[in-house]
Write a protein that holds these residues in place. Sequence first.
Motif, PDB file in Angstrom:
ATOM      1  N   GLN A 100       0.827  -0.966   0.142  1.00  0.00           N
ATOM      2  CA  GLN A 100       0.070  -0.083   0.086  1.00  0.00           C
ATOM      3  C   GLN A 100       0.834   1.194  -0.009  1.00  0.00           C
ATOM      4  OE1 GLN A 100      -3.234  -0.263  -0.459  1.00  0.00           O
ATOM      5  NE2 GLN A 100      -3.038  -2.317  -0.361  1.00  0.00           N
ATOM      6  N   LEU A 101       1.233   1.701  -1.072  1.00  0.00           N
ATOM      7  CA  LEU A 101       1.801   3.061  -1.240  1.00  0.00           C
ATOM      8  C   LEU A 101       1.280   4.320  -1.195  1.00  0.00           C
ATOM      9  CD1 LEU A 101       4.328   1.594  -3.903  1.00  0.00           C
ATOM     10  CD2 LEU A 101       4.585   1.333  -1.712  1.00  0.00           C
ATOM     11  N   ARG A 102       1.838   5.429  -0.769  1.00  0.00           N
ATOM     12  CA  ARG A 102       1.437   6.765  -0.841  1.00  0.00           C
ATOM     13  C   ARG A 102       2.193   7.569  -1.981  1.00  0.00           C
ATOM     14  NH1 ARG A 102       2.310   5.821   4.811  1.00  0.00           N
ATOM     15  NH2 ARG A 102       4.099   6.810   4.656  1.00  0.00           N
ATOM     16  N   ARG A 103       1.685   8.438  -2.176  1.00  0.00           N
ATOM     17  CA  ARG A 103       2.212   9.272  -3.224  1.00  0.00           C
ATOM     18  C   ARG A 103       3.797   9.563  -2.701  1.00  0.00           C
ATOM     19  NH1 ARG A 103       0.525  10.516  -7.743  1.00  0.00           N
ATOM     20  NH2 ARG A 103      -0.956  12.016  -8.488  1.00  0.00           N
ATOM     21  N   GLU A 104       4.066  10.101  -1.742  1.00  0.00           N
ATOM     22  CA  GLU A 104       5.416  10.243  -1.223  1.00  0.00           C
ATOM     23  C   GLU A 104       6.429   9.370  -1.385  1.00  0.00           C
ATOM     24  OE1 GLU A 104       2.033  11.578   0.386  1.00  0.00           O
ATOM     25  OE2 GLU A 104       2.895  10.220   1.972  1.00  0.00           O
ATOM     26  N   THR A 105       5.916   8.112  -1.905  1.00  0.00           N
ATOM     27  CA  THR A 105       6.876   7.038  -1.930  1.00  0.00           C
ATOM     28  C   THR A 105       7.606   7.003  -3.542  1.00  0.00           C
ATOM     29  OG1 THR A 105       5.302   5.384  -2.594  1.00  0.00           O
ATOM     30  CG2 THR A 105       5.824   5.612  -0.345  1.00  0.00           C
ATOM     31  N   TRP A 106       7.229   7.864  -4.406  1.00  0.00           N
ATOM     32  CA  TRP A 106       7.334   7.979  -5.590  1.00  0.00           C
ATOM     33  C   TRP A 106       8.680   8.840  -5.864  1.00  0.00           C
ATOM     34  CZ3 TRP A 106       5.412   4.277  -8.269  1.00  0.00           C
ATOM     35  CH2 TRP A 106       4.416   3.651  -7.688  1.00  0.00           C
ATOM     36  N   ASN A 107       9.376   9.325  -4.897  1.00  0.00           N
ATOM     37  CA  ASN A 107      10.546  10.230  -4.806  1.00  0.00           C
ATOM     38  C   ASN A 107      11.484   9.557  -5.729  1.00  0.00           C
ATOM     39  OD1 ASN A 107      11.224   8.177  -3.016  1.00  0.00           O
ATOM     40  ND2 ASN A 107      11.931   9.754  -1.284  1.00  0.00           N
ATOM     41  N   TRP A 108      11.920   8.525  -6.091  1.00  0.00           N
ATOM     42  CA  TRP A 108      12.793   7.915  -6.877  1.00  0.00           C
ATOM     43  C   TRP A 108      12.604   8.171  -8.439  1.00  0.00           C
ATOM     44  CZ3 TRP A 108      10.728   4.729 -10.650  1.00  0.00           C
ATOM     45  CH2 TRP A 108       9.505   4.097 -10.163  1.00  0.00           C
ATOM     46  N   LEU A 109      11.436   8.681  -8.643  1.00  0.00           N
ATOM     47  CA  LEU A 109      10.670   8.605 -10.078  1.00  0.00           C
ATOM     48  C   LEU A 109      11.162   9.987 -10.684  1.00  0.00           C
ATOM     49  CD1 LEU A 109       9.208   7.649 -12.508  1.00  0.00           C
ATOM     50  CD2 LEU A 109       7.329   8.790 -11.486  1.00  0.00           C
ATOM     51  N   GLN A 110      11.202  11.079 -10.050  1.00  0.00           N
ATOM     52  CA  GLN A 110      11.552  12.414 -10.666  1.00  0.00           C
ATOM     53  C   GLN A 110      13.155  12.515 -11.173  1.00  0.00           C
ATOM     54  OE1 GLN A 110       9.204  14.695 -11.409  1.00  0.00           O
ATOM     55  NE2 GLN A 110      10.735  15.452 -12.782  1.00  0.00           N
ATOM     56  N   PRO A 111      14.076  12.199 -10.485  1.00  0.00           N
ATOM     57  CA  PRO A 111      15.425  12.131 -10.991  1.00  0.00           C
ATOM     58  C   PRO A 111      15.470  11.107 -12.334  1.00  0.00           C
ATOM     59  CG  PRO A 111      15.427  11.679  -8.520  1.00  0.00           C
ATOM     60  CD  PRO A 111      13.778  11.572  -8.933  1.00  0.00           C
ATOM     61  N   LEU A 112      14.591  10.160 -12.310  1.00  0.00           N
ATOM     62  CA  LEU A 112      14.765   9.113 -13.422  1.00  0.00           C
ATOM     63  C   LEU A 112      14.297   9.945 -14.646  1.00  0.00           C
ATOM     64  CD1 LEU A 112      13.839   5.619 -12.103  1.00  0.00           C
ATOM     65  CD2 LEU A 112      16.213   6.407 -12.781  1.00  0.00           C
ATOM     66  N   VAL A 113      12.988  10.606 -14.510  1.00  0.00           N
ATOM     67  CA  VAL A 113      12.160  11.295 -15.642  1.00  0.00           C
ATOM     68  C   VAL A 113      13.353  12.529 -15.954  1.00  0.00           C
ATOM     69  CG1 VAL A 113      10.375  12.854 -15.983  1.00  0.00           C
ATOM     70  CG2 VAL A 113       9.935  11.065 -14.834  1.00  0.00           C
ATOM     71  N   ASP A 114      13.704  13.350 -14.968  1.00  0.00           N
ATOM     72  CA  ASP A 114      14.822  14.401 -15.357  1.00  0.00           C
ATOM     73  C   ASP A 114      16.023  14.054 -16.152  1.00  0.00           C
ATOM     74  OD1 ASP A 114      12.923  15.949 -14.217  1.00  0.00           O
ATOM     75  OD2 ASP A 114      14.371  16.213 -12.316  1.00  0.00           O
ATOM     76  N   GLY A 115      16.434  12.637 -16.085  1.00  0.00           N
ATOM     77  CA  GLY A 115      17.674  12.196 -16.791  1.00  0.00           C
ATOM     78  C   GLY A 115      17.274  11.025 -17.817  1.00  0.00           C
ATOM     79  N   SER A 116      15.793  10.934 -18.057  1.00  0.00           N
ATOM     80  CA  SER A 116      15.607  10.214 -19.289  1.00  0.00           C
ATOM     81  C   SER A 116      15.801  10.878 -20.568  1.00  0.00           C
ATOM     82  CB  SER A 116      14.033   9.576 -19.002  1.00  0.00           C
ATOM     83  OG  SER A 116      13.346  10.855 -19.085  1.00  0.00           O
ATOM     84  N   ALA A 117      15.787   9.960 -21.545  1.00  0.00           N
ATOM     85  CA  ALA A 117      15.742  10.491 -23.076  1.00  0.00           C
ATOM     86  C   ALA A 117      14.648  10.959 -23.325  1.00  0.00           C
ATOM     87  CB  ALA A 117      15.932   9.335 -23.877  1.00  0.00           C
ATOM     88  N   LYS A 118      14.601  12.181 -24.106  1.00  0.00           N
ATOM     89  CA  LYS A 118      13.693  12.928 -24.555  1.00  0.00           C
ATOM     90  C   LYS A 118      13.347  12.515 -26.062  1.00  0.00           C
ATOM     91  CE  LYS A 118      14.532  17.153 -22.183  1.00  0.00           C
ATOM     92  NZ  LYS A 118      15.081  18.596 -22.151  1.00  0.00           N
ATOM     93  N   ILE A 119      11.868  12.159 -26.210  1.00  0.00           N
ATOM     94  CA  ILE A 119      11.510  11.648 -27.655  1.00  0.00           C
ATOM     95  C   ILE A 119      10.565  12.886 -28.130  1.00  0.00           C
ATOM     96  CG2 ILE A 119      10.275   9.992 -28.647  1.00  0.00           C
ATOM     97  CD1 ILE A 119      12.654   8.892 -27.202  1.00  0.00           C
ATOM     98  N   GLY A 120      10.948  13.276 -29.224  1.00  0.00           N
ATOM     99  CA  GLY A 120      10.078  14.171 -29.752  1.00  0.00           C
ATOM    100  C   GLY A 120      10.001  15.584 -29.078  1.00  0.00           C
TER     101      GLY A 120
END
Length: 190
Positions: A74-94
Amino acid sequence: MSTAGPARLTDERRPPAPESAECLHCGLPVRAGSRFAQDQFCCAGCRTVYQLIHEQGLDRYYDLKQCVIAPPAQLRRETWNWLQPLVDGSAKIGGENMRRLSLDIQGVHCAACVWLVEQLFRRHPAGRQIRINPALGTVDLIWEFADGDLVDFFAEVEHFGYRFGPPHKVAERNSRGLMIRMGICIAAAM
């Protein structure tokens, strides 16, 4: 062998109903009132795979597979803190908002699981493309962040018992030395 319809199991293939309603294929809880609950499946993918396994005489699969499944966290929104650094460093498409992400996914163990996650992805307007490798436990997806929140998709998928996380597997590096040694061995074998 008579059936009540193309999607129904015959009485001779249906095992006795247990006290708790668990999917006959994957063991996850079956939601009461769902259109698959009558046949004791959590989704159409599990029902189809279950039927195929029995039609092909591969019933021993269920004797050999591990039957203990941990409940989804049972996860809360606060547990997604690992996602933003991955999004920032991910490859841009289009455009600026479309990104390609490679993540780990746990709980995907069969074609029914892959089908279910793909269907959930396609229902989100921001989802563009998804590729799941159940053998490696990885997922590659392309997401349009201007059209929707990726966390909403993750939360929906985790409701079905699958869990996303940052990639932990290190990509294997190509070894030039290995290629040279293979070439020498092949030449010597000739």
